[in-house]
Write an enzyme that holds these catalytic residues in place. Structure first.
Site, PDB file in Angstrom:
ATOM      1  CG  ASP A  15      -2.216   0.732   1.042  1.00  0.00           C
ATOM      2  OD1 ASP A  15      -2.388   1.356  -0.015  1.00  0.00           O
ATOM      3  OD2 ASP A  15      -3.074   0.687   1.950  1.00  0.00           O
ATOM      4  CG  HIS A 206      -6.248  -0.774   5.537  1.00  0.00           C
ATOM      5  ND1 HIS A 206      -5.224  -1.590   5.104  1.00  0.00           N
ATOM      6  CD2 HIS A 206      -6.260   0.256   4.650  1.00  0.00           C
ATOM      7  CE1 HIS A 206      -4.671  -1.082   4.024  1.00  0.00           C
ATOM      8  NE2 HIS A 206      -5.277   0.043   3.725  1.00  0.00           N
ATOM      9  CG  HIS A 208      -5.280   5.080   3.722  1.00  0.00           C
ATOM     10  ND1 HIS A 208      -4.134   5.094   2.968  1.00  0.00           N
ATOM     11  CD2 HIS A 208      -5.833   3.860   3.554  1.00  0.00           C
ATOM     12  CE1 HIS A 208      -4.006   3.936   2.348  1.00  0.00           C
ATOM     13  NE2 HIS A 208      -5.026   3.160   2.689  1.00  0.00           N
ATOM     14  CB  CYS A 239      -5.787   3.727  -2.751  1.00  0.00           C
ATOM     15  SG  CYS A 239      -6.561   2.803  -4.079  1.00  0.00           S
ATOM     16  CG  ASN A 248      -1.914   2.314   4.942  1.00  0.00           C
ATOM     17  OD1 ASN A 248      -1.397   2.402   3.846  1.00  0.00           O
ATOM     18  ND2 ASN A 248      -3.007   1.619   5.162  1.00  0.00           N
TER      19      ASN A 248
HETATM   20  P1  HMG Z   1      -9.472  -5.049 -16.447  1.00  0.00           P
HETATM   21  O1  HMG Z   1      -8.838  -4.069 -17.379  1.00  0.00           O
HETATM   22  O2  HMG Z   1     -10.962  -5.067 -16.359  1.00  0.00           O
HETATM   23  O3  HMG Z   1      -8.938  -6.531 -16.658  1.00  0.00           O
HETATM   24  O4  HMG Z   1      -8.894  -4.768 -15.002  1.00  0.00           O
HETATM   25  P2  HMG Z   1      -8.896  -7.505 -17.878  1.00  0.00           P
HETATM   26  O5  HMG Z   1      -9.160  -8.866 -17.344  1.00  0.00           O
HETATM   27  O6  HMG Z   1      -9.761  -6.985 -19.015  1.00  0.00           O
HETATM   28  O7  HMG Z   1      -7.362  -7.437 -18.338  1.00  0.00           O
HETATM   29  C1  HMG Z   1      -6.803  -6.289 -18.931  1.00  0.00           C
HETATM   30  C2  HMG Z   1      -5.299  -6.508 -19.099  1.00  0.00           C
HETATM   31  O8  HMG Z   1      -4.671  -6.625 -17.810  1.00  0.00           O
HETATM   32  C3  HMG Z   1      -4.956  -7.795 -19.847  1.00  0.00           C
HETATM   33  O9  HMG Z   1      -3.738  -7.534 -20.527  1.00  0.00           O
HETATM   34  C4  HMG Z   1      -4.688  -8.764 -18.736  1.00  0.00           C
HETATM   35  O10 HMG Z   1      -3.807  -9.791 -19.123  1.00  0.00           O
HETATM   36  C5  HMG Z   1      -4.021  -7.882 -17.688  1.00  0.00           C
HETATM   37  P3  HMG Z   1      -3.729  -7.248 -22.126  1.00  0.00           P
HETATM   38  O11 HMG Z   1      -4.381  -8.450 -22.741  1.00  0.00           O
HETATM   39  O12 HMG Z   1      -4.545  -5.996 -22.332  1.00  0.00           O
HETATM   40  O13 HMG Z   1      -2.271  -7.101 -22.425  1.00  0.00           O
HETATM   41  N1  HMG Z   1      -4.248  -8.399 -16.333  1.00  0.00           N
HETATM   42  C6  HMG Z   1      -3.266  -8.729 -15.480  1.00  0.00           C
HETATM   43  N2  HMG Z   1      -1.930  -8.681 -15.576  1.00  0.00           N
HETATM   44  C7  HMG Z   1      -1.223  -9.116 -14.522  1.00  0.00           C
HETATM   45  N3  HMG Z   1      -1.790  -9.556 -13.357  1.00  0.00           N
HETATM   46  C8  HMG Z   1      -3.131  -9.597 -13.239  1.00  0.00           C
HETATM   47  C9  HMG Z   1      -3.917  -9.180 -14.323  1.00  0.00           C
HETATM   48  N4  HMG Z   1      -5.251  -9.112 -14.512  1.00  0.00           N
HETATM   49  C10 HMG Z   1      -5.431  -8.645 -15.761  1.00  0.00           C
HETATM   50  N5  HMG Z   1      -3.675 -10.034 -12.099  1.00  0.00           N
HETATM   51  C11 HMG Z   1      -8.176  -5.611 -12.870  1.00  0.00           C
HETATM   52  C12 HMG Z   1      -9.320  -5.532 -13.885  1.00  0.00           C
HETATM   53  C13 HMG Z   1      -8.759  -6.150 -11.588  1.00  0.00           C
HETATM   54  C14 HMG Z   1      -7.125  -6.561 -13.422  1.00  0.00           C
HETATM   55  C15 HMG Z   1      -7.571  -4.193 -12.679  1.00  0.00           C
HETATM   56  O14 HMG Z   1      -8.618  -3.313 -12.394  1.00  0.00           O
HETATM   57  C16 HMG Z   1      -6.557  -4.131 -11.576  1.00  0.00           C
HETATM   58  O15 HMG Z   1      -5.490  -4.730 -11.666  1.00  0.00           O
HETATM   59  N6  HMG Z   1      -6.867  -3.374 -10.490  1.00  0.00           N
HETATM   60  C17 HMG Z   1      -5.993  -3.273  -9.339  1.00  0.00           C
HETATM   61  C18 HMG Z   1      -6.050  -1.892  -8.778  1.00  0.00           C
HETATM   62  C19 HMG Z   1      -5.186  -1.828  -7.537  1.00  0.00           C
HETATM   63  O16 HMG Z   1      -4.234  -2.575  -7.374  1.00  0.00           O
HETATM   64  N7  HMG Z   1      -5.513  -0.883  -6.629  1.00  0.00           N
HETATM   65  C20 HMG Z   1      -4.762  -0.685  -5.436  1.00  0.00           C
HETATM   66  C21 HMG Z   1      -4.932  -1.787  -4.427  1.00  0.00           C
HETATM   67  S1  HMG Z   1      -6.469  -1.661  -3.517  1.00  0.00           S
HETATM   68  C22 HMG Z   1      -6.113  -0.544  -2.254  1.00  0.00           C
HETATM   69  O17 HMG Z   1      -5.085   0.073  -2.238  1.00  0.00           O
HETATM   70  C23 HMG Z   1      -7.087  -0.433  -1.111  1.00  0.00           C
HETATM   71  C24 HMG Z   1      -6.613  -1.163   0.152  1.00  0.00           C
HETATM   72  O18 HMG Z   1      -5.355  -0.684   0.600  1.00  0.00           O
HETATM   73  C25 HMG Z   1      -7.653  -0.991   1.278  1.00  0.00           C
HETATM   74  C26 HMG Z   1      -8.061   0.467   1.516  1.00  0.00           C
HETATM   75  O19 HMG Z   1      -7.185   1.317   1.775  1.00  0.00           O
HETATM   76  O20 HMG Z   1      -9.264   0.707   1.451  1.00  0.00           O
HETATM   77  C27 HMG Z   1      -6.468  -2.675  -0.102  1.00  0.00           C
HETATM   78 MG    MG Z   2      -5.084   1.072   1.760  1.00  0.00          MG
END
Ligand code: HMG
Ligand code: MG
Length: 298
Positions: A15, A206, A208, A239, A248
């Site tokens: 994070d 959790h 921030h 995020c 955080n």
């Molecule tokens: P999408 O664009 O709908 O996914 O994203 P897709 O299935 O259509 O795939 C698009 C492309 O991404 C494809 O590649 C996939 O292969 C690739 P292309 O064919 O175009 O070359 N892909 C991946 N590559 C590697 N690893 C993977 C993966 N999945 C797809 N796992 C998706 C949907 C969920 C993948 C996207 O929205 C995403 O990765 N989101 C993550 C966002 C994120 O990490 N946010 C921060 C973390 S959450 C947070 O911080 C909150 C937290 O701390 C708690 C809080 O504070 O509240 C936890």
């Molecule tokens: Mg967070």
């Protein structure tokens, strides 16, 4: 009543670093995690297997997992949004994974490009496969105190999403105050509601620190019997899909408070401060922990 032993989930390497714009060399991430492994922390979120198009900084998580020196007493965890992420996590030998959704539809869509319901459906096969590999699954619910897009979020949404994740097999729900808007009374009322259905050891917090409320909110959570707290060394982070979300709560400041309250964490504060100083130096940024700043001046 406060629990005597508190578990810290160190989320700094995930994070904390995910929001850094310039790509950090793998070597720095590995060194940070290695230093954190020596502090007595038992759980480190070391990366995430998400789309590199969405969060470029985390694209090196497989390399990071390959290169870290694993301490036997530490659980090294990673975020996995879908089956593709889980496959990579398994190949990298993660000890534990976390799935993440939200109590707000708009945030869910912006963060993982699907509705809350779709996210739950997506997690079903993911969690089943993780279980087959004996990998424990943690669940995150974001925006439990408010959303950057929808504003106020009804507490029943948090309850419903948490219940679904627990039913799918998550062992614990981490309640994210993604944009740091919560205040102590709100924390108390949310936890009071959730405790009617879940036990305190199924819940983690959790916070921030965007509005400077995180430490107070952690205290309010301890008062409600919560014993698992997510924090980030040197207060790194935010995020990328929650504009203005700062780091955080700094792990150092939380450890200082917990030890001052006579609670046990197993964490060596001095070693932790050293790890935080190391990464701030590499990032060329001011340390976000007040305890570290005060201690550096002595
Ligand atoms: P999408 O664009 O709908 O996914 O994203 P897709 O299935 O259509 O795939 C698009 C492309 O991404 C494809 O590649 C996939 O292969 C690739 P292309 O064919 O175009 O070359 N892909 C991946 N590559 C590697 N690893 C993977 C993966 N999945 C797809 N796992 C998706 C949907 C969920 C993948 C996207 O929205 C995403 O990765 N989101 C993550 C966002 C994120 O990490 N946010 C921060 C973390 S959450 C947070 O911080 C909150 C937290 O701390 C708690 C809080 O504070 O509240 C936890
Ligand atoms: Mg967070």
């Amino acid at each position: 009543m406060m629990q005597p032993n508190i578990k810290i989930i160190e989320v700094g390497p995930r994070d904390g670093l995910q929001n850094e714009i310039s790509l950090l060399p793998v070597e720095y991430k590995v060194e940070l995690i290695n230093q954190l492994s020596e502090t007595g922390l038992s759980h480190i979120e070391a990366g995430s297997f998400v789309s590199p198009k969405w969060v470029p900084q985390m694209a090196s998580s497989d390399e990071v997992f390959k290169q870290i020196e694993r301490a036997p007493s530490v659980t090294y965890a990673a975020l996995t949004p879908n089956l593709q992420g889980l496959q990579s996590a398994i190949e990298s030998g993660v000890d534990e994974i976390a799935v993440f959704t939200a109590a707000s539809e708009l945030f869910c869509k912006t963060n993982i490009n699907c509705s809350i319901e779709e996210s739950i459906d997506r997690f079903k096969p993911l969690i089943n496969l993780a279980k087959q590999h004996h990998i424990k699954v943690r669940g995150y619910v974001s925006c439990t105190m408010g959303c950057p897009y929808e504003g106020d979020i009804p507490q029943k949404n948090v309850l419903e999403t948490s219940r679904k994740l627990l039913e799918l097999g998550c062992y614990e729900i981490s309640l994210g105050d993604t944009i740091g808007v919560g205040t102590a009374n709100r924390v108390k009322s949310l936890l009071t509601l959730l405790k009617k259905d879940f036990s305190t050891d199924q819940l983690a917090v959790h916070f921030h620190d965007t509005y400077g409320q995180a430490l107070t909110n952690i205290y309010a959570s301890l008062d409600q019997g919560i014993s698992t707290i997510d924090t980030s060394v040197a207060g790194l982070g935010g995020c990328p899909y929650a504009k203005g979300a700062s780091g955080n709560m700094a792990t150092e400041d939380v450890i200082y408070m917990l030890h001052g309250l006579g609670l046990s964490t197993g964490v060596d504060l001095e070693k932790l401060i050293t790890a935080g100083n190391y990464i701030c130096n590499k990032l060329n940024r001011q340390n976000g922990s007040k305890v570290a700043l005060a201690s550096n001046e002595q």
